[in-house]
Write an enzyme that holds these catalytic residues in place. Structure first.
Site, mmCIF file in Angstrom:
data_model
loop_
_atom_site.group_PDB
_atom_site.id
_atom_site.type_symbol
_atom_site.label_atom_id
_atom_site.label_comp_id
_atom_site.label_asym_id
_atom_site.label_seq_id
_atom_site.Cartn_x
_atom_site.Cartn_y
_atom_site.Cartn_z
ATOM 1 N N SER A 124 26.897 84.435 46.389
ATOM 2 C CA SER A 124 26.468 83.228 47.086
ATOM 3 C C SER A 124 27.677 82.620 47.757
ATOM 4 O O SER A 124 28.662 82.296 47.099
ATOM 5 C CB SER A 124 25.867 82.243 46.068
ATOM 6 N N LYS A 150 23.885 85.662 49.870
ATOM 7 C CA LYS A 150 23.140 84.412 50.013
ATOM 8 C C LYS A 150 24.026 83.422 50.744
ATOM 9 O O LYS A 150 25.186 83.239 50.388
ATOM 10 C CB LYS A 150 22.774 83.896 48.614
ATOM 11 N N LYS A 152 24.441 79.450 52.334
ATOM 12 C CA LYS A 152 23.953 78.074 52.274
ATOM 13 C C LYS A 152 23.625 77.630 53.696
ATOM 14 O O LYS A 152 24.419 77.858 54.617
ATOM 15 C CB LYS A 152 25.017 77.158 51.675
ATOM 16 N N ASP A 177 19.928 79.663 51.158
ATOM 17 C CA ASP A 177 19.655 78.606 50.171
ATOM 18 C C ASP A 177 19.900 77.260 50.837
ATOM 19 O O ASP A 177 21.004 76.983 51.302
ATOM 20 C CB ASP A 177 20.586 78.791 48.961
ATOM 21 N N GLU A 202 15.588 79.873 49.732
ATOM 22 C CA GLU A 202 15.644 79.174 48.456
ATOM 23 C C GLU A 202 15.608 77.661 48.665
ATOM 24 O O GLU A 202 16.379 77.125 49.464
ATOM 25 C CB GLU A 202 16.942 79.601 47.751
ATOM 26 N N ASP A 227 14.308 76.884 43.164
ATOM 27 C CA ASP A 227 15.454 76.752 42.252
ATOM 28 C C ASP A 227 15.328 75.373 41.588
ATOM 29 O O ASP A 227 14.728 75.234 40.505
ATOM 30 C CB ASP A 227 16.751 76.927 43.067
ATOM 31 N N LYS A 251 17.771 79.742 36.103
ATOM 32 C CA LYS A 251 19.098 79.383 35.600
ATOM 33 C C LYS A 251 18.893 78.850 34.198
ATOM 34 O O LYS A 251 18.080 77.924 33.988
ATOM 35 C CB LYS A 251 19.753 78.300 36.460
ATOM 36 N N GLY A 279 23.227 81.149 39.655
ATOM 37 C CA GLY A 279 24.538 80.888 39.079
ATOM 38 C C GLY A 279 24.935 79.435 39.245
ATOM 39 O O GLY A 279 24.396 78.733 40.100
HETATM 40 O O1 OSB Z 1 21.837 76.337 44.478
HETATM 41 O O2 OSB Z 1 22.133 78.237 43.603
HETATM 42 C C1 OSB Z 1 22.557 77.109 43.861
HETATM 43 C C2 OSB Z 1 26.221 76.779 42.791
HETATM 44 C C3 OSB Z 1 26.165 75.546 42.193
HETATM 45 C C4 OSB Z 1 24.996 74.841 42.162
HETATM 46 C C5 OSB Z 1 23.846 75.360 42.747
HETATM 47 C C6 OSB Z 1 23.872 76.607 43.340
HETATM 48 C C7 OSB Z 1 25.091 77.324 43.378
HETATM 49 C C8 OSB Z 1 25.261 78.618 44.017
HETATM 50 C C9 OSB Z 1 26.419 79.501 43.561
HETATM 51 O O3 OSB Z 1 24.580 79.000 44.939
HETATM 52 C C10 OSB Z 1 26.037 80.464 42.500
HETATM 53 C C11 OSB Z 1 27.223 81.108 41.827
HETATM 54 O O4 OSB Z 1 27.904 81.916 42.459
HETATM 55 O O5 OSB Z 1 27.463 80.819 40.642
HETATM 56 MG MG MG Z 2 19.980 77.355 44.793
#
Ligand code: OSB
Ligand code: MG
Length: 358
Positions: A124, A150, A152, A177, A202, A227, A251, A279
């Site tokens: 991500s 992924k 953002k 996401d 997402e 999520d 998660k 994550g």
């Molecule tokens: O929205 O999935 C998410 C990190 C922190 C809080 C929310 C998210 C994320 C990530 C990173 O997308 C995931 C990772 O590499 O741990």
């Molecule tokens: Mg997310």
């Protein structure tokens, strides 16, 4: 702990990760470990590092210490008198799950019912300063072997970014996401994302919404993955029942622990909804828990479970989590499968507390 690369979200940039390691100790020299995942600010859910500490100390540990348990599945029902505070619950429950697996002399993955010997890894990528930066970062991760990327997105950084990315990488497994950055008023923009062949999008809408996502999903070809909206089995049933998503990101911290994660997994398996493991920029202990749960059969897409060296100069576990052919091998040793690197942990530790059963 200092992150190797600052992680930028629609809320802000994180350069460090603050967390607790919970160690559950029995009377026979066994220890289990859990990790809290809340951030210092309540941008993702309402919990913070400080609320986690408060709730664990003042409510969860007294409940846990009240009487003995036979199995870690009992913890989530014991904790259910405390509303929400899922990340606090998961940190404690995770430590007890690891302790339980070690006492059974089986891997945590096996204790949870997981059967795989390896899991697939995605990465991500936080918001980048420019599209050319983004393309470079993507290229590096693809070269390392990650199986999907992924990105953002947020209003103003969506259609054009994805068009450029697809021009350079037409065939990769790609998803976006939004971390709740859109509303139903943005439906025309969201519909334009259909042309980019995303594996899923997402959490486009409200962090606490299920209904509006059902309207959006009925108008999009791209599968919606929820999520933030899924905090329990109850939420998962509502989302699947309403057609609000076709995929769920699980998660452990967000849903209150491994037992609840397993329940949602089983429900999704019965209803043909693929899940994958999200994550929270975890250090090694939390990462090891993610690897264990992702070995269950309905985890059908690569998770946001990257190698230790994607996040940390030196992780707090040994060996660190390694990427092999775009995935991570499960270890057939008792518990989470990794030892604590005490030197690394102590060099980052700012406080230690001991709480005893009376
Ligand atoms: O929205 O999935 C998410 C990190 C922190 C809080 C929310 C998210 C994320 C990530 C990173 O997308 C995931 C990772 O590499 O741990
Ligand atoms: Mg997310």
């Amino acid at each position: 702990m200092d992150l190797k690369n600052p992680f930028q979200t629609s809320f802000g940039t994180f350069s460090t990760k603050d967390f607790f390691i919970v160690e559950a100790v029995d009377g026979n020299g066994n220890s289990g470990f859990g990790e809290s995942v809340a951030f210092p600010v309540p941008w993702y859910t309402e919990e913070t590092v400080a609320t986690t500490e408060h709730v664990i100390k003042d409510f969860l540990l007294p409940l846990l210490f009240k009487k003995s348990i036979r199995h870690p599945d009992e913890i989530s029902s014991r904790f259910s008198v405390i509303r929400r505070n899922n990340m606090a619950k998961a940190a404690v429950e995770g430590a007890v799950w690891d302790l339980f697996a070690k006492r059974q002399e089986i891997s945590l993955a096996a204790a949870l019912g997981g059967g795989r010997s390896r899991i697939e890894s995605g990465v991500s990528i936080g918001i980048q300063p420019s599209i050319s930066n983004l393309l470079t970062v993507m290229e590096d991760h693809l070269e390392e072997g990650y199986k999907r990327i992924k990105l953002k997105i947020k209003p103003g950084m969506d259609v054009e970014v994805l068009r450029e990315v697809r021009r350079h990488f037409p065939d990769i497994q790609l998803m976006a996401d939004a971390n709740s950055a859109y509303t139903l008023k943005d439906i025309d923009i969201l519909k334009r994302l259909d042309e980019f062949n995303l594996t899923m999008i997402e959490q486009p809408l409200g962090h606490d919404d299920i209904y509006e996502h059902s309207i959006l999903q009925s108008k999009l070809d791209t599968p919606i993955c929820l999520d933030e909206s899924i905090n329990s089995l109850t939420d998962a049933r509502a989302a699947v029942g309403l057609g609000s998503c076709r995929v769920i990101n699980l998660k452990i911290g967000r849903v209150g622990g491994l037992s609840e994660t397993k329940k949602i997994h089983d429900f999704c398996q019965e209803n043909n909804i693929p899940v994958w493991c999200g994550g929270m920029l975890e250090a090694g202990v939390g990462r090891a828990h993610n690897i264990a749960i992702a070995s269950l059969p309905q985890f059908l897409y690569p998770g946001d479970i990257s190698a230790s060296d994607r996040y940390w100069h030196r992780d707090i576990i040994t060996p660190p989590v390694m990427l092999q052919n775009g995935g991570i091998a499960l270890k057939d040793i008792p518990g989470i499968g990794y030892d604590i690197d005490w030197q690394a942990l102590e060099s980052n530790r700012i406080e230690r507390q001991v709480h005893r059963r009376l």
